[in-house]
Motif scaffolding. Sequence first.
Motif, PDB file in Angstrom:
ATOM      1  N   GLU A   1      39.277  -9.543  22.246  1.00 28.56           N
ATOM      2  CA  GLU A   1      39.040  -9.115  21.517  1.00 28.56           C
ATOM      3  C   GLU A   1      38.441  -7.864  20.795  1.00 28.56           C
ATOM      4  OE1 GLU A   1      41.393 -10.179  19.577  1.00 28.56           O
ATOM      5  OE2 GLU A   1      42.826 -11.557  21.044  1.00 28.56           O
ATOM      6  N   ALA A   2      37.228  -7.760  21.611  1.00 23.63           N
ATOM      7  CA  ALA A   2      36.239  -6.929  21.052  1.00 23.63           C
ATOM      8  C   ALA A   2      36.988  -5.129  21.646  1.00 23.63           C
ATOM      9  CB  ALA A   2      34.964  -7.450  21.279  1.00 23.63           C
ATOM     10  N   GLY A   3      37.199  -5.069  23.290  1.00 25.90           N
ATOM     11  CA  GLY A   3      37.470  -4.948  23.832  1.00 25.90           C
ATOM     12  C   GLY A   3      39.090  -3.567  23.178  1.00 25.90           C
ATOM     13  N   LEU A   4      39.838  -4.628  22.388  1.00 24.32           N
ATOM     14  CA  LEU A   4      40.933  -3.978  21.820  1.00 24.32           C
ATOM     15  C   LEU A   4      40.781  -3.767  20.649  1.00 24.32           C
ATOM     16  CD1 LEU A   4      43.578  -7.273  22.429  1.00 24.32           C
ATOM     17  CD2 LEU A   4      43.969  -4.570  23.491  1.00 24.32           C
ATOM     18  N   GLN A   5      39.688  -3.954  20.008  1.00 21.66           N
ATOM     19  CA  GLN A   5      39.184  -2.979  18.478  1.00 21.66           C
ATOM     20  C   GLN A   5      39.218  -1.597  18.767  1.00 21.66           C
ATOM     21  OE1 GLN A   5      36.919  -6.068  16.088  1.00 21.66           O
ATOM     22  NE2 GLN A   5      39.292  -8.114  16.068  1.00 21.66           N
ATOM     23  N   GLU A   6      38.038  -1.174  20.102  1.00 11.20           N
ATOM     24  CA  GLU A   6      37.559  -0.499  20.406  1.00 11.20           C
ATOM     25  C   GLU A   6      38.625   0.262  20.670  1.00 11.20           C
ATOM     26  OE1 GLU A   6      32.971  -2.455  21.736  1.00 11.20           O
ATOM     27  OE2 GLU A   6      34.654  -1.761  22.973  1.00 11.20           O
ATOM     28  N   LEU A   7      39.240   0.086  21.453  1.00  9.20           N
ATOM     29  CA  LEU A   7      40.579   0.785  22.232  1.00  9.20           C
ATOM     30  C   LEU A   7      41.157   1.135  20.136  1.00  9.20           C
ATOM     31  CD1 LEU A   7      42.475  -0.830  25.524  1.00  9.20           C
ATOM     32  CD2 LEU A   7      40.565   1.114  24.419  1.00  9.20           C
ATOM     33  N   ALA A   8      41.451   0.524  19.894  1.00 11.13           N
ATOM     34  CA  ALA A   8      42.207   0.845  18.705  1.00 11.13           C
ATOM     35  C   ALA A   8      41.807   1.743  17.634  1.00 11.13           C
ATOM     36  CB  ALA A   8      42.565  -0.170  17.302  1.00 11.13           C
ATOM     37  N   ALA A   9      40.429   1.772  17.510  1.00  9.94           N
ATOM     38  CA  ALA A   9      39.882   2.531  16.856  1.00  9.94           C
ATOM     39  C   ALA A   9      39.710   3.924  18.036  1.00  9.94           C
ATOM     40  CB  ALA A   9      37.604   2.373  16.824  1.00  9.94           C
ATOM     41  N   ILE A  10      39.829   3.994  19.168  1.00  9.39           N
ATOM     42  CA  ILE A  10      39.461   5.202  19.782  1.00  9.39           C
ATOM     43  C   ILE A  10      40.856   5.577  19.469  1.00  9.39           C
ATOM     44  CG2 ILE A  10      39.959   6.030  21.934  1.00  9.39           C
ATOM     45  CD1 ILE A  10      37.451   3.847  23.070  1.00  9.39           C
ATOM     46  N   ASP A  11      42.296   5.057  19.812  1.00  9.85           N
ATOM     47  CA  ASP A  11      43.476   5.519  18.966  1.00  9.85           C
ATOM     48  C   ASP A  11      43.491   5.999  17.828  1.00  9.85           C
ATOM     49  OD1 ASP A  11      46.143   5.820  19.739  1.00  9.85           O
ATOM     50  OD2 ASP A  11      46.890   4.090  17.898  1.00  9.85           O
ATOM     51  N   ARG A  12      42.989   5.519  16.957  1.00  7.24           N
ATOM     52  CA  ARG A  12      42.707   6.372  15.750  1.00  7.24           C
ATOM     53  C   ARG A  12      42.034   7.646  15.595  1.00  7.24           C
ATOM     54  NH1 ARG A  12      42.381   0.923  14.382  1.00  7.24           N
ATOM     55  NH2 ARG A  12      39.596   1.095  13.596  1.00  7.24           N
ATOM     56  N   ALA A  13      40.887   7.616  16.332  1.00  2.00           N
ATOM     57  CA  ALA A  13      40.713   8.670  15.485  1.00  2.00           C
ATOM     58  C   ALA A  13      40.843   9.679  17.156  1.00  2.00           C
ATOM     59  CB  ALA A  13      39.143   8.460  16.835  1.00  2.00           C
ATOM     60  N   LEU A  14      41.631   9.781  17.868  1.00  2.49           N
ATOM     61  CA  LEU A  14      42.155  10.382  18.668  1.00  2.49           C
ATOM     62  C   LEU A  14      42.914  11.513  17.823  1.00  2.49           C
ATOM     63  CD1 LEU A  14      41.679   8.904  22.725  1.00  2.49           C
ATOM     64  CD2 LEU A  14      40.581  10.775  21.432  1.00  2.49           C
ATOM     65  N   GLY A  15      43.952  10.183  17.263  1.00  2.67           N
ATOM     66  CA  GLY A  15      45.416  10.917  16.212  1.00  2.67           C
ATOM     67  C   GLY A  15      43.993  12.007  15.448  1.00  2.67           C
ATOM     68  N   GLY A  16      43.156  11.114  14.633  1.00  7.74           N
ATOM     69  CA  GLY A  16      42.657  12.481  13.506  1.00  7.74           C
ATOM     70  C   GLY A  16      42.273  13.826  14.145  1.00  7.74           C
ATOM     71  N   LEU A  17      41.892  13.635  15.714  1.00  8.16           N
ATOM     72  CA  LEU A  17      41.664  14.383  16.108  1.00  8.16           C
ATOM     73  C   LEU A  17      42.507  15.510  16.551  1.00  8.16           C
ATOM     74  CD1 LEU A  17      38.344  13.083  17.772  1.00  8.16           C
ATOM     75  CD2 LEU A  17      38.172  14.648  16.974  1.00  8.16           C
ATOM     76  N   GLY A  18      43.627  15.001  16.791  1.00 11.78           N
ATOM     77  CA  GLY A  18      44.523  15.774  16.942  1.00 11.78           C
ATOM     78  C   GLY A  18      45.066  15.641  18.616  1.00 11.78           C
ATOM     79  N   VAL A  19      44.565  14.339  19.633  1.00 10.91           N
ATOM     80  CA  VAL A  19      45.013  14.475  20.823  1.00 10.91           C
ATOM     81  C   VAL A  19      46.280  13.881  21.266  1.00 10.91           C
ATOM     82  CG1 VAL A  19      44.079  12.840  22.893  1.00 10.91           C
ATOM     83  CG2 VAL A  19      42.194  14.306  21.285  1.00 10.91           C
ATOM     84  N   ALA A  20      46.796  14.625  21.337  1.00  9.51           N
ATOM     85  CA  ALA A  20      48.534  14.364  22.517  1.00  9.51           C
ATOM     86  C   ALA A  20      48.762  12.531  22.869  1.00  9.51           C
ATOM     87  CB  ALA A  20      48.563  15.922  23.091  1.00  9.51           C
ATOM     88  N   GLU A  21      49.073  12.053  22.947  1.00  8.60           N
ATOM     89  CA  GLU A  21      49.959  10.594  23.085  1.00  8.60           C
ATOM     90  C   GLU A  21      49.934  11.085  24.494  1.00  8.60           C
ATOM     91  OE1 GLU A  21      50.311   7.422  22.308  1.00  8.60           O
ATOM     92  OE2 GLU A  21      49.912   7.544  20.121  1.00  8.60           O
ATOM     93  N   ALA A  22      50.543  11.996  25.880  1.00  2.02           N
ATOM     94  CA  ALA A  22      50.764  12.255  26.474  1.00  2.02           C
ATOM     95  C   ALA A  22      48.829  13.236  27.627  1.00  2.02           C
ATOM     96  CB  ALA A  22      51.660  13.314  27.040  1.00  2.02           C
ATOM     97  N   ALA A  23      47.810  13.790  26.716  1.00  2.00           N
ATOM     98  CA  ALA A  23      47.400  13.706  27.078  1.00  2.00           C
ATOM     99  C   ALA A  23      46.284  12.893  27.258  1.00  2.00           C
ATOM    100  CB  ALA A  23      46.779  15.248  26.122  1.00  2.00           C
ATOM    101  N   ALA A  24      45.977  11.493  26.485  1.00  2.99           N
ATOM    102  CA  ALA A  24      44.842  10.179  26.685  1.00  2.99           C
ATOM    103  C   ALA A  24      46.081   9.251  26.543  1.00  2.99           C
ATOM    104  CB  ALA A  24      44.194  11.098  25.719  1.00  2.99           C
TER     105      ALA A  24
END
Length: 494
Positions: free
Chosen positions: A271-294
């Motif tokens: 569950e901790a790993g899932l929460q970390e990936l979710a936070a990474i996903d939100r940050a990547l969205g803010g950084l403008g990283v496309a879904e296909a790139a990461a």
Amino acid sequence: MTDDPAQTAARPQARAPRGFNDRRARDLLGERRLLAAVTSVYERYGFEPLDTGAFEYADALGKFLPDADRPNEGVFSLQDDDEQWIALRYDLTAPLARFAAQNWETLPKPFRRYAAGPVWRNEKPGPGRFREFVQCDADTVGSARPEADAEIIAMAVEGLAAAGLPGDAYVIKINNRKLLNGVLAAAGVRDEGQKLAVLRAVDKLDRLGSEGVRLLLGEGRLDESGAFTKGAGLAPAAADSVVAFTEAGGGVRSQVLDRLSQVIGGSEEGEAGLQELAAIDRALGGLGVAEAAATFDPSVVRGLEYYTGPVFEAELLMQTLDEKGDAMRFGSIGGGGRYDDLVARFTGQQTPATGFSFGVSRLSAALRAAGRDGAADARGPVVIINFDAARMGDYFAMAGELRAAGIPTEVYLGTSGMRPQMKYADRRLSPAAVIVGEDEFQAGTVTIKDLDLGRQLSAGVTDNAAWREQRPGQLNVPRGQLVAEIRRILGAAS
């Protein structure tokens, strides 16, 4: 007159050690371009450069130390005059961990640094596998936030784009070691050796497929040659859960997170790993990283054992060709992840850290194999033909004018005649040759031969008559127009 046999026998054979390559302009300029492009991205993100030197004490490297008198397994080592063993660095991360531990009190925290340079590995060389190669890393030491991982991933994406790769030519695959640990915990796997065997099996998914991995997770696998590889020894249900975990990738990051939540077994670490990936996903969205790139890909485990959380791997997707023109797959061109325990080897205190490493030599080779290395930029200088030794001062004056204008130039300093000098200029991939004999000196002119044009015409570029008329292969101009005319030739070729 013949050579003395004794002297001939004493001569060393001219040869390079296996796994150590001689590299000329094309390779070196390609790597320099990559390093300039990638490090400019790191600096825009606020990372500072650091060089820790080529040698470290062998015990500081840790990972490759064997139980032997001479610690040279995996690294190149020697005994210093104080009888301590030192070794050439095998990556840029272990030296960073030592530097951070040694200087932690005086460093800004988090400490954000990038580094680039050669590393050395005492391993068996082979095709595409060298004992000396160049890496370029960026790391953040002192931040446990998942956003630090996301920023590293975003820089990797931007760095690949800056290196000249189109958006569909690569992907950063992201996973979290905690997720697989959660799956194994739910399956009752506690033994560290068995966990490592599972990681090694999952790491072979691309090569062996799901069924091959399933066999390695269980009793073992018999390959085509008849060799048997002992498996991790998981029960069938546990092996099924691991395979289901590796197959949960595909689609946008939020969809992968939903699927992973169904297979990690509800363990606290998972569950901790899932929460970390979710936070990474939100940050990547803010950084403008496309879904296909990461993308989130549960099959990525990375080879080094010191990763403690998120891991990421850059995979090259574009088609490349080998020297014979056959299609080949380069695969991984970089990777990294979170390694919160590495600095603690020195201090005893956990220090969070995350980073990414580009395999510069490998990426440069991949770009060359794909025809994207900008080989034309490796051409040589303008060559001034040497007709008369008495006129060397005049030739050097011309070279000085061209060099002052930022144009690489050399005066031919051999003793050959006109034709060999022109052949020399062609072999140097010179853009132009400057020809000034006595007639030109008397008339106050210079003759310039456009060698780039000649190469294109010899390669069959003959269908544009107007272009050829506007760009004559050889012309005579007033001496004062030398620099301007060479600039025109260089501009037309770029």
